[in-house]
Motif scaffolding. Structure first.
Motif, PDB file in Angstrom:
ATOM      1  N   GLY A 221     -98.484 -42.243 -54.743  1.00 13.39           N
ATOM      2  CA  GLY A 221     -98.953 -42.373 -53.369  1.00 13.39           C
ATOM      3  C   GLY A 221     -98.526 -43.669 -52.701  1.00 13.39           C
ATOM      4  N   ARG A 222     -98.022 -44.602 -53.476  1.00 13.16           N
ATOM      5  CA  ARG A 222     -97.600 -45.903 -52.949  1.00 13.16           C
ATOM      6  C   ARG A 222     -96.262 -46.288 -53.566  1.00 13.16           C
ATOM      7  NH1 ARG A 222    -102.157 -48.804 -50.811  1.00 13.16           N
ATOM      8  NH2 ARG A 222    -100.510 -50.127 -50.014  1.00 13.16           N
ATOM      9  N   TRP A 223     -95.595 -47.245 -52.959  1.00  5.92           N
ATOM     10  CA  TRP A 223     -94.280 -47.654 -53.451  1.00  5.92           C
ATOM     11  C   TRP A 223     -94.338 -48.146 -54.888  1.00  5.92           C
ATOM     12  CZ3 TRP A 223     -93.498 -52.541 -55.215  1.00  5.92           C
ATOM     13  CH2 TRP A 223     -94.427 -53.513 -54.822  1.00  5.92           C
ATOM     14  N   TYR A 224     -95.412 -48.860 -55.239  1.00  3.29           N
ATOM     15  CA  TYR A 224     -95.472 -49.437 -56.589  1.00  3.29           C
ATOM     16  C   TYR A 224     -95.764 -48.378 -57.648  1.00  3.29           C
ATOM     17  CZ  TYR A 224    -100.431 -49.834 -55.249  1.00  3.29           C
ATOM     18  OH  TYR A 224    -101.700 -49.589 -54.796  1.00  3.29           O
ATOM     19  N   THR A 225     -96.429 -47.278 -57.289  1.00  2.13           N
ATOM     20  CA  THR A 225     -96.617 -46.220 -58.282  1.00  2.13           C
ATOM     21  C   THR A 225     -95.335 -45.403 -58.456  1.00  2.13           C
ATOM     22  OG1 THR A 225     -97.758 -44.928 -56.566  1.00  2.13           O
ATOM     23  CG2 THR A 225     -99.118 -45.997 -58.214  1.00  2.13           C
ATOM     24  N   ARG A 226     -94.543 -45.303 -57.405  1.00  2.27           N
ATOM     25  CA  ARG A 226     -93.223 -44.660 -57.551  1.00  2.27           C
ATOM     26  C   ARG A 226     -92.347 -45.510 -58.465  1.00  2.27           C
ATOM     27  NH1 ARG A 226     -94.493 -42.734 -52.618  1.00  2.27           N
ATOM     28  NH2 ARG A 226     -93.864 -44.477 -51.318  1.00  2.27           N
ATOM     29  N   LEU A 227     -92.392 -46.817 -58.252  1.00  2.00           N
ATOM     30  CA  LEU A 227     -91.600 -47.745 -59.041  1.00  2.00           C
ATOM     31  C   LEU A 227     -92.048 -47.759 -60.510  1.00  2.00           C
ATOM     32  CD1 LEU A 227     -89.353 -49.872 -58.682  1.00  2.00           C
ATOM     33  CD2 LEU A 227     -91.136 -51.565 -58.325  1.00  2.00           C
ATOM     34  N   ALA A 228     -93.332 -47.581 -60.752  1.00  2.00           N
ATOM     35  CA  ALA A 228     -93.871 -47.609 -62.120  1.00  2.00           C
ATOM     36  C   ALA A 228     -93.362 -46.448 -62.966  1.00  2.00           C
ATOM     37  CB  ALA A 228     -95.396 -47.599 -62.087  1.00  2.00           C
ATOM     38  N   GLY A 229     -93.046 -45.333 -62.334  1.00  2.00           N
ATOM     39  CA  GLY A 229     -92.501 -44.181 -63.055  1.00  2.00           C
ATOM     40  C   GLY A 229     -93.361 -43.759 -64.235  1.00  2.00           C
ATOM     41  N   PRO A 230     -92.772 -43.667 -65.434  1.00  2.00           N
ATOM     42  CA  PRO A 230     -93.504 -43.211 -66.615  1.00  2.00           C
ATOM     43  C   PRO A 230     -94.690 -44.111 -66.994  1.00  2.00           C
ATOM     44  CG  PRO A 230     -91.147 -43.146 -67.017  1.00  2.00           C
ATOM     45  CD  PRO A 230     -91.352 -43.845 -65.699  1.00  2.00           C
ATOM     46  N   ALA A 231     -94.634 -45.382 -66.649  1.00  2.00           N
ATOM     47  CA  ALA A 231     -95.763 -46.274 -66.965  1.00  2.00           C
ATOM     48  C   ALA A 231     -97.013 -45.841 -66.204  1.00  2.00           C
ATOM     49  CB  ALA A 231     -95.411 -47.716 -66.621  1.00  2.00           C
ATOM     50  N   GLY A 232     -96.834 -45.331 -65.004  1.00  4.64           N
ATOM     51  CA  GLY A 232     -97.971 -44.827 -64.229  1.00  4.64           C
ATOM     52  C   GLY A 232     -98.609 -43.619 -64.891  1.00  4.64           C
ATOM     53  N   VAL A 233     -97.790 -42.760 -65.465  1.00  9.72           N
ATOM     54  CA  VAL A 233     -98.285 -41.588 -66.185  1.00  9.72           C
ATOM     55  C   VAL A 233     -99.094 -42.030 -67.404  1.00  9.72           C
ATOM     56  CG1 VAL A 233     -97.610 -39.532 -67.491  1.00  9.72           C
ATOM     57  CG2 VAL A 233     -96.387 -40.140 -65.394  1.00  9.72           C
ATOM     58  N   LEU A 234     -98.575 -42.999 -68.138  1.00 12.75           N
ATOM     59  CA  LEU A 234     -99.286 -43.510 -69.316  1.00 12.75           C
ATOM     60  C   LEU A 234    -100.616 -44.149 -68.926  1.00 12.75           C
ATOM     61  CD1 LEU A 234     -96.299 -45.054 -71.305  1.00 12.75           C
ATOM     62  CD2 LEU A 234     -97.525 -42.914 -71.779  1.00 12.75           C
ATOM     63  N   ALA A 235    -100.640 -44.855 -67.818  1.00 16.75           N
ATOM     64  CA  ALA A 235    -101.886 -45.469 -67.345  1.00 16.75           C
ATOM     65  C   ALA A 235    -102.907 -44.398 -67.004  1.00 16.75           C
ATOM     66  CB  ALA A 235    -101.616 -46.361 -66.136  1.00 16.75           C
ATOM     67  N   GLN A 236    -102.488 -43.339 -66.348  1.00  7.75           N
ATOM     68  CA  GLN A 236    -103.415 -42.256 -65.993  1.00  7.75           C
ATOM     69  C   GLN A 236    -103.973 -41.595 -67.257  1.00  7.75           C
ATOM     70  OE1 GLN A 236    -101.742 -38.975 -63.743  1.00  7.75           O
ATOM     71  NE2 GLN A 236    -103.649 -38.752 -62.600  1.00  7.75           N
ATOM     72  N   GLN A 237    -103.144 -41.394 -68.256  1.00  4.53           N
ATOM     73  CA  GLN A 237    -103.602 -40.816 -69.522  1.00  4.53           C
ATOM     74  C   GLN A 237    -104.594 -41.751 -70.220  1.00  4.53           C
ATOM     75  OE1 GLN A 237     -99.824 -40.152 -71.406  1.00  4.53           O
ATOM     76  NE2 GLN A 237     -99.564 -38.133 -70.459  1.00  4.53           N
ATOM     77  N   ALA A 238    -104.323 -43.046 -70.181  1.00  2.00           N
ATOM     78  CA  ALA A 238    -105.224 -44.021 -70.798  1.00  2.00           C
ATOM     79  C   ALA A 238    -106.587 -44.021 -70.107  1.00  2.00           C
ATOM     80  CB  ALA A 238    -104.602 -45.414 -70.745  1.00  2.00           C
ATOM     81  N   PHE A 239    -106.592 -43.912 -68.784  1.00  2.00           N
ATOM     82  CA  PHE A 239    -107.865 -43.861 -68.062  1.00  2.00           C
ATOM     83  C   PHE A 239    -108.643 -42.605 -68.413  1.00  2.00           C
ATOM     84  CE2 PHE A 239    -106.756 -47.449 -65.400  1.00  2.00           C
ATOM     85  CZ  PHE A 239    -108.010 -47.987 -65.139  1.00  2.00           C
ATOM     86  N   ALA A 240    -107.979 -41.475 -68.572  1.00  2.00           N
ATOM     87  CA  ALA A 240    -108.659 -40.238 -68.950  1.00  2.00           C
ATOM     88  C   ALA A 240    -109.377 -40.430 -70.294  1.00  2.00           C
ATOM     89  CB  ALA A 240    -107.676 -39.075 -69.014  1.00  2.00           C
ATOM     90  N   ARG A 241    -108.712 -41.029 -71.249  1.00  2.00           N
ATOM     91  CA  ARG A 241    -109.333 -41.290 -72.559  1.00  2.00           C
ATOM     92  C   ARG A 241    -110.488 -42.278 -72.424  1.00  2.00           C
ATOM     93  NH1 ARG A 241    -103.928 -41.278 -73.843  1.00  2.00           N
ATOM     94  NH2 ARG A 241    -103.826 -43.541 -73.917  1.00  2.00           N
ATOM     95  N   ALA A 242    -110.302 -43.280 -71.584  1.00  2.00           N
ATOM     96  CA  ALA A 242    -111.345 -44.311 -71.412  1.00  2.00           C
ATOM     97  C   ALA A 242    -112.598 -43.737 -70.774  1.00  2.00           C
ATOM     98  CB  ALA A 242    -110.791 -45.467 -70.578  1.00  2.00           C
ATOM     99  N   TYR A 243    -112.454 -42.813 -69.831  1.00  2.00           N
ATOM    100  CA  TYR A 243    -113.631 -42.189 -69.210  1.00  2.00           C
ATOM    101  C   TYR A 243    -114.496 -41.549 -70.301  1.00  2.00           C
ATOM    102  CZ  TYR A 243    -112.014 -42.477 -64.312  1.00  2.00           C
ATOM    103  OH  TYR A 243    -111.627 -42.918 -63.087  1.00  2.00           O
ATOM    104  N   ALA A 244    -113.870 -40.823 -71.213  1.00  2.00           N
ATOM    105  CA  ALA A 244    -114.607 -40.142 -72.269  1.00  2.00           C
ATOM    106  C   ALA A 244    -115.381 -41.135 -73.135  1.00  2.00           C
ATOM    107  CB  ALA A 244    -113.656 -39.319 -73.134  1.00  2.00           C
ATOM    108  N   GLY A 245    -114.825 -42.297 -73.359  1.00  2.00           N
ATOM    109  CA  GLY A 245    -115.483 -43.298 -74.183  1.00  2.00           C
ATOM    110  C   GLY A 245    -116.614 -44.042 -73.487  1.00  2.00           C
ATOM    111  N   ARG A 246    -116.766 -43.868 -72.191  1.00  2.00           N
ATOM    112  CA  ARG A 246    -117.803 -44.598 -71.438  1.00  2.00           C
ATOM    113  C   ARG A 246    -118.924 -43.699 -70.912  1.00  2.00           C
ATOM    114  NH1 ARG A 246    -113.847 -47.409 -72.571  1.00  2.00           N
ATOM    115  NH2 ARG A 246    -113.627 -49.607 -72.116  1.00  2.00           N
ATOM    116  N   LEU A 247    -118.998 -42.485 -71.391  1.00  2.00           N
ATOM    117  CA  LEU A 247    -119.988 -41.533 -70.876  1.00  2.00           C
ATOM    118  C   LEU A 247    -121.414 -41.836 -71.306  1.00  2.00           C
ATOM    119  CD1 LEU A 247    -117.981 -38.251 -71.075  1.00  2.00           C
ATOM    120  CD2 LEU A 247    -119.133 -39.117 -69.052  1.00  2.00           C
ATOM    121  N   GLY A 248    -121.613 -42.577 -72.354  1.00  2.00           N
ATOM    122  CA  GLY A 248    -122.948 -42.810 -72.911  1.00  2.00           C
ATOM    123  C   GLY A 248    -123.885 -43.586 -72.043  1.00  2.00           C
TER     124      GLY A 248
END
Length: 170
Positions: free
Chosen positions: A143-170
């Motif tokens: 959605g922004r120039w820096y996320t376009r520039l991040a390329g695959p690193a942005g995908v990895l960050a999104q995956q990491a956040f998905a895992r982190a959400y699960a670990g913080r549900l308690g």
């Protein structure tokens, strides 16, 4: 104008509002799906309350500021990552909510200024055997120039956040 007021009347930053309800991934978007069984020490009710009241986001250090204390259709929430001039704002609006005996969650869509463009859903399900599953689904594109520039690193960050959400549900 305060942080939240800036986004209260903003339109969504993508045309396919609500597509996450059916699991449809619109053309031109990247799909994310993460599913995890939660441990027996975490009750469905406690996890659902944590998810629906923005506590999961707060536990991730995203400092949510929302127009309501609980997720509901039309509620605007602005999360931030980082501090000062390097703080990245992530404004979203809740598109749908599910609250049933064995199912709880919501989806929100991005607003202008969010690093991504698209929708993300968070869903808790209690199976017949009592096990609780947490699923994050998203369809996004930069959605922004820096996320376009991040390329695959942005995908990895999104995956990491998905895992982190699960670990913080308690």
């Amino acid at each position: 104008m305060d942080l939240l007021e800036r986004y209260l009347d903003a339109e969504f930053s993508y045309p396919d509002v609500g597509a996450s309800r059916t699991g449809t991934v619109p053309p031109g978007y990247r799909a994310l799906r993460y599913r995890r069984r939660l441990g027996p020490e975490l009750s469905f009710g406690r996890a659902a309350e944590s998810l629906l009241t923005w506590r999961v986001h707060a536990r991730l250090g995203l400092h949510p500021v929302a127009s309501a204390p609980r997720a509901a259709p039309g509620v605007t929430v602005v999360c931030g990552l980082g501090a000062g001039p390097l703080r990245i704002l992530m404004p979203c609006r809740v598109v749908w909510v599910r609250e049933e005996d064995d199912l709880a969650g919501f989806a929100y869509g991005t607003l202008p200024g969010h690093p991504a463009s698209g929708e993300e859903s968070f869903l808790l399900e209690r199976a017949g055997d009592g096990r609780v599953w947490f699923t994050v689904r998203a369809f996004t594109r930069p959605g922004r120039w820096y996320t376009r520039l991040a390329g695959p690193a942005g995908v990895l960050a999104q995956q990491a956040f998905a895992r982190a959400y699960a670990g913080r549900l308690g």
